[in-house]
Design an enzyme around this catalytic site. Structure first.
Site, PDB file in Angstrom:
ATOM      1  N   LEU A  41      10.838 -20.637  -4.853  1.00  0.00           N
ATOM      2  CA  LEU A  41       9.702 -19.561  -4.099  1.00  0.00           C
ATOM      3  C   LEU A  41       8.661 -19.896  -4.514  1.00  0.00           C
ATOM      4  O   LEU A  41       8.137 -19.918  -5.964  1.00  0.00           O
ATOM      5  CB  LEU A  41      10.073 -17.689  -4.050  1.00  0.00           C
ATOM      6  CG  LEU A  41       9.247 -17.029  -3.558  1.00  0.00           C
ATOM      7  CD1 LEU A  41       8.504 -17.078  -2.091  1.00  0.00           C
ATOM      8  CD2 LEU A  41       9.356 -16.548  -4.091  1.00  0.00           C
TER       9      LEU A  41
ATOM     10  N   ARG B 271     -11.231   2.588  -8.786  1.00  0.00           N
ATOM     11  CA  ARG B 271     -10.947   3.935  -8.757  1.00  0.00           C
ATOM     12  C   ARG B 271     -10.927   4.545 -10.156  1.00  0.00           C
ATOM     13  O   ARG B 271     -11.641   3.527 -11.063  1.00  0.00           O
ATOM     14  CB  ARG B 271      -9.528   3.083  -8.372  1.00  0.00           C
ATOM     15  CG  ARG B 271      -9.561   2.646  -7.708  1.00  0.00           C
ATOM     16  CD  ARG B 271      -7.941   2.860  -7.127  1.00  0.00           C
ATOM     17  NE  ARG B 271      -7.104   1.948  -6.303  1.00  0.00           N
ATOM     18  CZ  ARG B 271      -6.239   2.176  -4.853  1.00  0.00           C
ATOM     19  NH1 ARG B 271      -5.360   2.932  -6.008  1.00  0.00           N
ATOM     20  NH2 ARG B 271      -6.001   2.075  -3.665  1.00  0.00           N
TER      21      ARG B 271
ATOM     22  N   ASP C  49       0.146  -1.703  -0.174  1.00  0.00           N
ATOM     23  CA  ASP C  49      -0.344  -0.218  -0.062  1.00  0.00           C
ATOM     24  C   ASP C  49       1.095   1.450  -0.320  1.00  0.00           C
ATOM     25  O   ASP C  49       2.039   1.507   0.359  1.00  0.00           O
ATOM     26  CB  ASP C  49      -0.569  -0.306   1.337  1.00  0.00           C
ATOM     27  CG  ASP C  49      -1.963   1.239   1.265  1.00  0.00           C
ATOM     28  OD1 ASP C  49      -2.089   1.724  -0.182  1.00  0.00           O
ATOM     29  OD2 ASP C  49      -2.999   1.531   1.997  1.00  0.00           O
ATOM     30  N   GLY C  50       0.198   2.203  -0.963  1.00  0.00           N
ATOM     31  CA  GLY C  50       0.765   3.525  -0.712  1.00  0.00           C
ATOM     32  C   GLY C  50       1.603   3.740  -1.933  1.00  0.00           C
ATOM     33  O   GLY C  50       2.179   5.191  -1.549  1.00  0.00           O
TER      34      GLY C  50
ATOM     35  N   GLU D 232       0.531 -13.096  11.763  1.00  0.00           N
ATOM     36  CA  GLU D 232       0.949 -12.035  13.149  1.00  0.00           C
ATOM     37  C   GLU D 232       0.732 -10.772  12.266  1.00  0.00           C
ATOM     38  O   GLU D 232       0.671 -11.054  11.280  1.00  0.00           O
ATOM     39  CB  GLU D 232       1.972 -12.447  13.091  1.00  0.00           C
ATOM     40  CG  GLU D 232       1.963 -13.302  14.253  1.00  0.00           C
ATOM     41  CD  GLU D 232       1.443 -13.085  15.701  1.00  0.00           C
ATOM     42  OE1 GLU D 232       1.966 -12.103  15.919  1.00  0.00           O
ATOM     43  OE2 GLU D 232       1.089 -14.046  16.292  1.00  0.00           O
TER      44      GLU D 232
ATOM     45  N   HIS E 293       3.241   3.167  -8.414  1.00  0.00           N
ATOM     46  CA  HIS E 293       2.852   2.139  -8.992  1.00  0.00           C
ATOM     47  C   HIS E 293       4.210   1.432  -9.971  1.00  0.00           C
ATOM     48  O   HIS E 293       4.253   0.570  -9.809  1.00  0.00           O
ATOM     49  CB  HIS E 293       1.623   1.847 -10.321  1.00  0.00           C
ATOM     50  CG  HIS E 293       0.132   2.303  -9.105  1.00  0.00           C
ATOM     51  ND1 HIS E 293      -0.009   1.796  -7.820  1.00  0.00           N
ATOM     52  CD2 HIS E 293      -0.919   2.750  -9.597  1.00  0.00           C
ATOM     53  CE1 HIS E 293      -1.110   2.371  -7.485  1.00  0.00           C
ATOM     54  NE2 HIS E 293      -1.625   3.248  -8.538  1.00  0.00           N
TER      55      HIS E 293
ATOM     56  N   ARG F 276      -0.356   9.057  -9.831  1.00  0.00           N
ATOM     57  CA  ARG F 276      -0.661   8.324  -9.015  1.00  0.00           C
ATOM     58  C   ARG F 276       0.191   7.539  -9.891  1.00  0.00           C
ATOM     59  O   ARG F 276       0.942   6.145  -9.380  1.00  0.00           O
ATOM     60  CB  ARG F 276      -1.718   7.850  -8.676  1.00  0.00           C
ATOM     61  CG  ARG F 276      -2.481   8.791  -7.778  1.00  0.00           C
ATOM     62  CD  ARG F 276      -3.516   8.497  -7.569  1.00  0.00           C
ATOM     63  NE  ARG F 276      -3.781   7.495  -6.990  1.00  0.00           N
ATOM     64  CZ  ARG F 276      -3.845   6.629  -5.958  1.00  0.00           C
ATOM     65  NH1 ARG F 276      -3.902   7.779  -4.362  1.00  0.00           N
ATOM     66  NH2 ARG F 276      -3.953   5.388  -5.536  1.00  0.00           N
TER      67      ARG F 276
ATOM     68  N   GLY G 268       0.378   5.374  -4.606  1.00  0.00           N
ATOM     69  CA  GLY G 268      -0.308   6.562  -5.298  1.00  0.00           C
ATOM     70  C   GLY G 268       0.601   7.675  -3.732  1.00  0.00           C
ATOM     71  O   GLY G 268       1.034   9.052  -4.670  1.00  0.00           O
TER      72      GLY G 268
ATOM     73  N   ILE H 165      -7.575  -4.482   7.091  1.00  0.00           N
ATOM     74  CA  ILE H 165      -7.144  -5.849   6.495  1.00  0.00           C
ATOM     75  C   ILE H 165      -7.349  -5.813   4.661  1.00  0.00           C
ATOM     76  O   ILE H 165      -7.103  -6.117   3.927  1.00  0.00           O
ATOM     77  CB  ILE H 165      -8.268  -7.320   6.973  1.00  0.00           C
ATOM     78  CG1 ILE H 165      -7.575  -7.755   7.971  1.00  0.00           C
ATOM     79  CG2 ILE H 165      -7.444  -8.695   5.846  1.00  0.00           C
ATOM     80  CD1 ILE H 165      -7.918  -8.775   8.694  1.00  0.00           C
TER      81      ILE H 165
HETATM   82  C1  IPE Z   1      -1.342   0.358  -3.805  1.00  0.00           C
HETATM   83  O1  IPE Z   1      -1.222   1.614  -3.160  1.00  0.00           O
HETATM   84  C2  IPE Z   1      -0.996  -0.495  -4.683  1.00  0.00           C
HETATM   85  C3  IPE Z   1      -2.434  -0.720  -5.348  1.00  0.00           C
HETATM   86  C4  IPE Z   1      -4.110  -1.507  -4.405  1.00  0.00           C
HETATM   87  C5  IPE Z   1      -3.109  -1.066  -6.656  1.00  0.00           C
HETATM   88  P1  IPE Z   1      -2.562   2.862  -3.536  1.00  0.00           P
HETATM   89  O2  IPE Z   1      -2.537   2.936  -5.238  1.00  0.00           O
HETATM   90  O3  IPE Z   1      -3.682   2.356  -3.097  1.00  0.00           O
HETATM   91  O4  IPE Z   1      -1.703   4.311  -2.807  1.00  0.00           O
HETATM   92  P2  IPE Z   1      -1.953   5.157  -1.980  1.00  0.00           P
HETATM   93  O5  IPE Z   1      -3.080   3.724  -1.075  1.00  0.00           O
HETATM   94  O6  IPE Z   1      -3.688   5.448  -2.127  1.00  0.00           O
HETATM   95  O7  IPE Z   1      -0.881   6.087  -1.112  1.00  0.00           O
HETATM   96 MG    MG Z   2      -4.099   2.264  -0.709  1.00  0.00          MG
END
Ligand code: IPE
Ligand code: MG
Length: 243
Positions: free
Chosen positions: A126, A66, A15-16, A202, A32, A28, A18, A190
């Protein structure tokens, strides 16, 4: 059981992307794209630490909502990365598995997924699981539908259904459940990920945005995991004795 030092299965909500991009004045999609390098680093780190299974949440069913532009970019990125990385997976003995709803995806994606899974099926290193068009509720629902089918065809009586029956129909039922879930970028939820499989997992949360995640961040999560005591509903003394 006490926590084994290393997890057999690490799952990650990446996550994060964007916010990482926006904080630098970038669009954004740049986040990615930067997230791909973090995926590569994490795969290397998992192999380095002999983690048998790594699951990455790439695209959730809710992500279709989105803006079109972003969805199209993510779809394109997924397809091109599968193409680009197949040789790398084969070279590194990585077995790729994709979990998620394959009925409601572009047939081109479905075909590519089957190709890559087949090309890497015999690899013994893996197991890399990519959750694509996946959600935890979808997974529980598809497993339930399969049990209903068994009841409908009189193979199974409803009163005989146990959690093992449902477990068998869930995604990744042949693999160990995640021991460790990592979520980046400071969010602590989650988000409809592996709701069934995470029952005793965990959790490790970090403020680091996904594009900045690397081997040292992965190792911090492994360290945190090693310090946890997993009790599975028992008390501490019992779990210490059952080692
Ligand atoms: C995670 O980053 C990638 C995907 C869900 C595809 P986000 O796109 O959710 O980034 P933020 O949360 O908006 O920063
Ligand atoms: Mg996100």
């Amino acid at each position: 059981m006490n926590t084994p030092i290393k997890p057999k299965h690490v799952a990650i909500v990446m996550d994060g992307n964007g916010r990482w991009a926006e904080s630098q004045g970038l669009p954004r999609f740049a986040g990615h794209e930067a997230g791909i390098a973090a995926i590569e680093k994490t795969i290397r780190a998992a192999i380095h630490h002999h983690i048998p299974v790594l699951t990455l949440f790439a695209f959730g069913i809710e992500n279709w909502k989105r803006p079109d532009e972003e969805v199209n970019f993510l779809m394109h990125l997924f397809l091109t990365q599968l193409d680009l990385q197949t040789a790398h997976f084969i070279e590194n003995n990585i077995r790729l598995r994709i979990i998620g709803d394959r009925i409601h995806i572009d047939p081109e994606h479905g075909k590519k997924i089957e190709e890559v899974e087949l090309a890497t099926a015999k690899n013994t290193g893996l197991v890399l699981v990519i959750a694509f068009n996946y959600s935890g509720r979808w997974d529980i629902l598809q497993a339930t539908k399969q049990l209903c089918q068994q009841v409908y065809s009189a193979q199974l009586h409803p009163k005989d259904i146990t959690d093992r029956h449902l477990q068998t129909e869930m995604a990744l039922s042949d693999l160990p459940e995640p021991d460790l879930l990592i979520r980046t970028s400071g969010e602590q939820r989650i988000s409809n990920f592996m709701l069934w499989q995470l029952a005793y997992t965990e959790f490790y949360f970090t403020e680091i945005a996904w594009p900045d995640f690397d081997q040292s961040e992965f190792e911090k999560a492994l360290q945190a995991f090693a310090s946890r005591q997993r009790r599975y509903g028992l008390i501490g003394k019992q779990t210490a004795m059952s080692v």
